[in-house]
Design a protein around this motif. Structure first.
Motif, PDB file in Angstrom:
ATOM      1  N   MET A  53       0.840  -1.200   0.000  1.00 37.08           N
ATOM      2  CA  MET A  53       0.000   0.000   0.000  1.00 37.08           C
ATOM      3  C   MET A  53       0.874   1.248   0.000  1.00 37.08           C
ATOM      4  SD  MET A  53      -3.006  -1.250   2.632  1.00 37.08           S
ATOM      5  CE  MET A  53      -3.651   0.379   2.871  1.00 37.08           C
ATOM      6  N   ASN A  54       1.954   1.244   0.788  1.00 39.64           N
ATOM      7  CA  ASN A  54       2.866   2.386   0.823  1.00 39.64           C
ATOM      8  C   ASN A  54       3.533   2.599  -0.524  1.00 39.64           C
ATOM      9  OD1 ASN A  54       2.410   3.194   3.465  1.00 39.64           O
ATOM     10  ND2 ASN A  54       4.028   1.916   4.296  1.00 39.64           N
ATOM     11  N   GLN A  55       3.937   1.522  -1.176  1.00 42.33           N
ATOM     12  CA  GLN A  55       4.570   1.643  -2.482  1.00 42.33           C
ATOM     13  C   GLN A  55       3.582   2.181  -3.511  1.00 42.33           C
ATOM     14  OE1 GLN A  55       6.121  -2.277  -3.158  1.00 42.33           O
ATOM     15  NE2 GLN A  55       8.019  -1.862  -2.057  1.00 42.33           N
ATOM     16  N   ASN A  56       2.340   1.725  -3.423  1.00 37.29           N
ATOM     17  CA  ASN A  56       1.307   2.220  -4.348  1.00 37.29           C
ATOM     18  C   ASN A  56       1.042   3.698  -4.140  1.00 37.29           C
ATOM     19  OD1 ASN A  56       1.061  -0.310  -5.465  1.00 37.29           O
ATOM     20  ND2 ASN A  56      -0.753  -0.858  -4.296  1.00 37.29           N
ATOM     21  N   GLN A  57       1.203   4.177  -2.911  1.00 33.61           N
ATOM     22  CA  GLN A  57       0.994   5.589  -2.617  1.00 33.61           C
ATOM     23  C   GLN A  57       2.249   6.402  -2.918  1.00 33.61           C
ATOM     24  OE1 GLN A  57      -0.226   5.645   1.473  1.00 33.61           O
ATOM     25  NE2 GLN A  57      -2.269   4.870   1.025  1.00 33.61           N
ATOM     26  N   GLY A  58       3.369   5.699  -3.151  1.00 34.88           N
ATOM     27  CA  GLY A  58       4.607   6.381  -3.484  1.00 34.88           C
ATOM     28  C   GLY A  58       5.298   7.022  -2.302  1.00 34.88           C
ATOM     29  N   ALA A  59       4.906   6.671  -1.094  1.00 35.49           N
ATOM     30  CA  ALA A  59       5.518   7.280   0.093  1.00 35.49           C
ATOM     31  C   ALA A  59       5.857   6.189   1.088  1.00 35.49           C
ATOM     32  CB  ALA A  59       4.566   8.284   0.729  1.00 35.49           C
TER      33      ALA A  59
END
Length: 80
Positions: A53-59
């Motif tokens: 989820m963090n990778q998908n949000q880019g942060a």
């Protein structure tokens, strides 16, 4: 089997003592075994989900392989 409780982990990774007791009764495991299962499941199931989820949000918050504190956990919407 863990398939019964796997969805529970992603929605409620920190069950109450009452929920642990209920799961213990339903599964035939001790409360300690249920507790340990949730500890392991959070590492095995929840951590990769949160990282994705963090990778998908880019942060990425924190170094790779770390998990945000429980207070920052936002469960995904219920599947229908």
């Amino acid at each position: 089997t863990h398939t019964h409780t796997t969805p529970h982990v992603s929605q409620y990774p920190y069950p109450s003592e009452e929920e642990k007791t209920q799961l213990s009764t339903e599964t035939g495991l001790t409360v300690l075994q249920v507790n340990n299962w949730f500890i392991n499941a959070r590492r095995r199931i929840l951590q990769p989900l949160l990282m994705q989820m963090n990778q998908n949000q880019g942060a990425m918050e924190g170094p790779p392989g770390t998990m945000p504190p429980p207070s920052s956990f936002k469960p995904p919407p219920p599947q229908q």
